[in-house]
Design an enzyme around this catalytic site. Structure first.
Site, PDB file in Angstrom:
ATOM      1  N   GLU A  93       0.397  -0.252   6.451  1.00  0.00           N
ATOM      2  CA  GLU A  93      -0.464  -1.217   7.126  1.00  0.00           C
ATOM      3  C   GLU A  93      -0.430  -2.577   6.448  1.00  0.00           C
ATOM      4  O   GLU A  93      -0.368  -2.680   5.231  1.00  0.00           O
ATOM      5  CB  GLU A  93      -1.887  -0.679   7.199  1.00  0.00           C
ATOM      6  N   CYS A 113      -2.541   6.382  -0.982  1.00  0.00           N
ATOM      7  CA  CYS A 113      -2.843   5.961  -2.350  1.00  0.00           C
ATOM      8  C   CYS A 113      -3.272   7.173  -3.169  1.00  0.00           C
ATOM      9  O   CYS A 113      -4.024   8.012  -2.676  1.00  0.00           O
ATOM     10  CB  CYS A 113      -3.968   4.927  -2.343  1.00  0.00           C
ATOM     11  N   CYS A 120     -13.193   3.697  -0.721  1.00  0.00           N
ATOM     12  CA  CYS A 120     -11.990   3.206  -0.026  1.00  0.00           C
ATOM     13  C   CYS A 120     -11.439   4.278   0.904  1.00  0.00           C
ATOM     14  O   CYS A 120     -11.192   5.414   0.495  1.00  0.00           O
ATOM     15  CB  CYS A 120     -10.939   2.820  -1.062  1.00  0.00           C
ATOM     16  N   GLY A 166      -2.606   1.423  -1.330  1.00  0.00           N
ATOM     17  CA  GLY A 166      -1.831   1.774  -2.514  1.00  0.00           C
ATOM     18  C   GLY A 166      -2.238   1.033  -3.771  1.00  0.00           C
ATOM     19  O   GLY A 166      -3.011   0.085  -3.726  1.00  0.00           O
ATOM     20  N   GLU A 167      -1.699   1.509  -4.877  1.00  0.00           N
ATOM     21  CA  GLU A 167      -1.948   0.874  -6.169  1.00  0.00           C
ATOM     22  C   GLU A 167      -0.645   0.185  -6.592  1.00  0.00           C
ATOM     23  O   GLU A 167       0.317   0.860  -6.982  1.00  0.00           O
ATOM     24  CB  GLU A 167      -2.392   1.929  -7.189  1.00  0.00           C
ATOM     25  N   SER A 198      -3.556  -6.996  -6.974  1.00  0.00           N
ATOM     26  CA  SER A 198      -4.836  -6.404  -7.355  1.00  0.00           C
ATOM     27  C   SER A 198      -4.600  -4.988  -7.895  1.00  0.00           C
ATOM     28  O   SER A 198      -3.865  -4.207  -7.298  1.00  0.00           O
ATOM     29  CB  SER A 198      -5.717  -6.363  -6.108  1.00  0.00           C
ATOM     30  N   SER A 221      -9.869  -4.763  -9.988  1.00  0.00           N
ATOM     31  CA  SER A 221     -10.972  -4.242  -9.180  1.00  0.00           C
ATOM     32  C   SER A 221     -11.936  -3.491 -10.093  1.00  0.00           C
ATOM     33  O   SER A 221     -11.637  -2.384 -10.529  1.00  0.00           O
ATOM     34  CB  SER A 221     -10.434  -3.296  -8.117  1.00  0.00           C
ATOM     35  N   LEU A 222     -13.052  -4.105 -10.368  1.00  0.00           N
ATOM     36  CA  LEU A 222     -13.968  -3.537 -11.363  1.00  0.00           C
ATOM     37  C   LEU A 222     -14.933  -2.528 -10.740  1.00  0.00           C
ATOM     38  O   LEU A 222     -15.004  -1.385 -11.150  1.00  0.00           O
ATOM     39  CB  LEU A 222     -14.735  -4.693 -12.023  1.00  0.00           C
ATOM     40  N   ASN A 301     -16.908  -2.954   2.989  1.00  0.00           N
ATOM     41  CA  ASN A 301     -16.553  -2.808   4.399  1.00  0.00           C
ATOM     42  C   ASN A 301     -16.741  -1.355   4.778  1.00  0.00           C
ATOM     43  O   ASN A 301     -16.000  -0.500   4.292  1.00  0.00           O
ATOM     44  CB  ASN A 301     -15.109  -3.245   4.619  1.00  0.00           C
TER      45      ASN A 301
HETATM   46  N1  SAH Z   1      -5.368  -0.341  -5.614  1.00  0.00           N
HETATM   47  C1  SAH Z   1      -5.532  -1.761  -5.753  1.00  0.00           C
HETATM   48  C2  SAH Z   1      -5.253  -2.549  -4.483  1.00  0.00           C
HETATM   49  C3  SAH Z   1      -5.825  -2.007  -3.196  1.00  0.00           C
HETATM   50  S1  SAH Z   1      -7.579  -2.128  -2.989  1.00  0.00           S
HETATM   51  C4  SAH Z   1      -6.907  -2.072  -6.291  1.00  0.00           C
HETATM   52  O1  SAH Z   1      -7.702  -1.143  -6.449  1.00  0.00           O
HETATM   53  O2  SAH Z   1      -7.180  -3.215  -6.609  1.00  0.00           O
HETATM   54  C5  SAH Z   1      -7.876  -3.838  -2.796  1.00  0.00           C
HETATM   55  C6  SAH Z   1      -9.309  -4.247  -2.984  1.00  0.00           C
HETATM   56  O3  SAH Z   1     -10.135  -3.706  -1.954  1.00  0.00           O
HETATM   57  C7  SAH Z   1      -9.916  -3.758  -4.289  1.00  0.00           C
HETATM   58  O4  SAH Z   1     -10.577  -4.841  -4.923  1.00  0.00           O
HETATM   59  C8  SAH Z   1     -10.907  -2.710  -3.837  1.00  0.00           C
HETATM   60  O5  SAH Z   1     -11.978  -2.579  -4.748  1.00  0.00           O
HETATM   61  C9  SAH Z   1     -11.342  -3.252  -2.501  1.00  0.00           C
HETATM   62  N2  SAH Z   1     -11.922  -2.259  -1.614  1.00  0.00           N
HETATM   63  C10 SAH Z   1     -11.530  -0.990  -1.445  1.00  0.00           C
HETATM   64  N3  SAH Z   1     -12.294  -0.384  -0.522  1.00  0.00           N
HETATM   65  C11 SAH Z   1     -13.180  -1.298  -0.086  1.00  0.00           C
HETATM   66  C12 SAH Z   1     -14.208  -1.290   0.892  1.00  0.00           C
HETATM   67  N4  SAH Z   1     -14.464  -0.202   1.629  1.00  0.00           N
HETATM   68  N5  SAH Z   1     -14.915  -2.416   1.076  1.00  0.00           N
HETATM   69  C13 SAH Z   1     -14.626  -3.535   0.360  1.00  0.00           C
HETATM   70  N6  SAH Z   1     -13.658  -3.605  -0.552  1.00  0.00           N
HETATM   71  C14 SAH Z   1     -12.943  -2.500  -0.784  1.00  0.00           C
END
Ligand code: SAH
Length: 367
Positions: A93, A113, A120, A166-167, A198, A221-222, A301
């Site tokens: 996607e 992922c 997520c 994905g990561e 990220s 992503s903390l 979201n």
């Molecule tokens: N695996 C990587 C990149 C993909 S997630 C990572 O973790 O950074 C990308 C961003 O989306 C991250 O900052 C994650 O915390 C955020 N994210 C994941 N699920 C979410 C959700 N349901 N609502 C808002 N942000 C979300």
């Protein structure tokens, strides 16, 4: 039958050497590289400036594209979400987000992922497989062709964010290779300075990235300010806890060049990680490690099976003001494309959840 060579993940020099192996001169290789990466052509048959016999030969031994668009959706805010399939039938996607002064394309680095972040949706797919460099690049080619027409130069600059499924740091080599190819001035010409990757916190790769000369921007992503909470929300934290993660961030910060961005992302989950105490803990954590990076607050979201709700605007504002009162620069990210499940964390190829969306069938979409 011998496997055909994917040309989209070869650098210009590699395409030149590939055609040399077919007994063709170097300029043909440069021509093909530009056709794929600059003119964004997706088949050899479209490369009518190549001799017909050579095109036929290429069709036998190589491939000009491998991703196919399954469907795409357009949000009321102009965001477009693409569901693509790999040659082996796995979902990929991609999200295209138009803004006033630039476009942002959010690409996936893996199909599914392996990380199990509880907020997520992609996590629920598990890891299907890592994407190839070609599959990463093709997402950008397809999104630009769809937004502007095949090969048409985008009127605004293009930024990339590795925040799709994905990561990215578990697919590090393919990712860096894709970024090198996309930076080529005779191809897409999207330089690392326009790219943000990220990560949920794969510490060794953060340290590796610190040593990459032409590198993309970094976002971490903390999602939580304590190990206790982060172990629950972002389970990879058990492998690399906050102390180790933030030490690596400090090493990275010390290598920042002027103008380079480095941010922390913090998804705001109502009643879970959004209290005033969490804000103070977060500010203290960053300050204790001497990190001057900014924090992006992302409203959660929501998606059907996820057990969370977004924090209210007031809670987000309060959280931000506490961070700022402790000297932490904080921004609130505006969600885009929520109505088509294109926002962060909503990418999970779940077509059944999308039936309320305005769907445009793949017919007529430049592929
Ligand atoms: N695996 C990587 C990149 C993909 S997630 C990572 O973790 O950074 C990308 C961003 O989306 C991250 O900052 C994650 O915390 C955020 N994210 C994941 N699920 C979410 C959700 N349901 N609502 C808002 N942000 C979300």
């Amino acid at each position: 039958m011998k496997q055909r060579v994917e040309l989209t993940w070869l650098s210009q020099a590699e395409v030149v050497s590939f055609v040399d192996g077919l007994g063709e001169p170097a300029y043909r290789g440069r021509q093909i590289f530009a056709a794929l990466q600059h003119r964004r052509l997706r088949s050899f048959d479209q490369m009518t400036d190549l001799p017909k016999e050579f095109r036929a030969r290429l069709n036998e031994v190589a491939r000009a594209s491998s991703l196919k668009i399954e469907s795409h959706y357009i949000s009321s805010d102009g965001t477009r979400r693409y569901l693509m399939k790999t040659h082996d039938g796995l979902p990929v996607e991609t999200v295209y987000i138009p803004e006033e002064h630039r476009d942002t394309i959010c690409f996936s680095s893996q199909s599914g992922c392996p990380l199990q972040c509880t907020f997520c949706l992609t996590a629920q797919l598990g890891l299907l497989r890592s994407l190839t460099s070609g599959e990463i690049i093709e997402q950008v080619l397809i999104a630009l062709n769809d937004a502007y027409g095949v090969g048409v130069r985008p009127p605004r600059g293009t930024n990339l964010v590795g925040m799709g499924a994905g990561e990215p740091f578990l697919n590090f080599d393919a990712l860096l290779n894709a970024l090198r190819i996309m930076a080529d001035p005779s191809g897409l010409y999207i330089v690392p300075n326009r790219v943000t990757i990220s990560t949920a916190g794969i510490v060794p790769r953060i340290l590796d990235l610190a040593n990459v000369p032409d590198r993309p921007h970094l976002a971490i992503s903390l999602a939580a300010p304590t190990d206790e909470l982060r172990n629950e929300l972002v389970p990879i934290n058990k492998r690399w806890p906050l102390e180790e993660l933030l030490k690596a961030c400090k090493v990275f910060e010390q290598t920042l060049k002027p103008g380079e961005r480095f941010t922390f992302e913090y998804v705001m989950l109502a009643g879970v990680n959004d209290s005033e105490q969490h804000a103070r803990q977060l500010a203290n954590l960053l300050n204790r490690h001497g990190l001057k990076t900014k924090v992006n607050l992302i409203p959660h979201n929501p998606a059907e099976p996820l057990p969370y709700q977004p924090s209210t605007d007031e809670t987000v504002a309060r959280f931000k003001s506490i961070l700022e009162s402790k000297g932490v620069h904080t921004y609130v990210r505006r969600p885009r494309g929520r109505d088509i499940f294109a926002a962060c964390g909503q990418l999970a190829a779940r077509q059944e959840t999308l039936n309320t969306c305005k769907e445009i069938t793949s017919a007529g979409v430049p592929n």
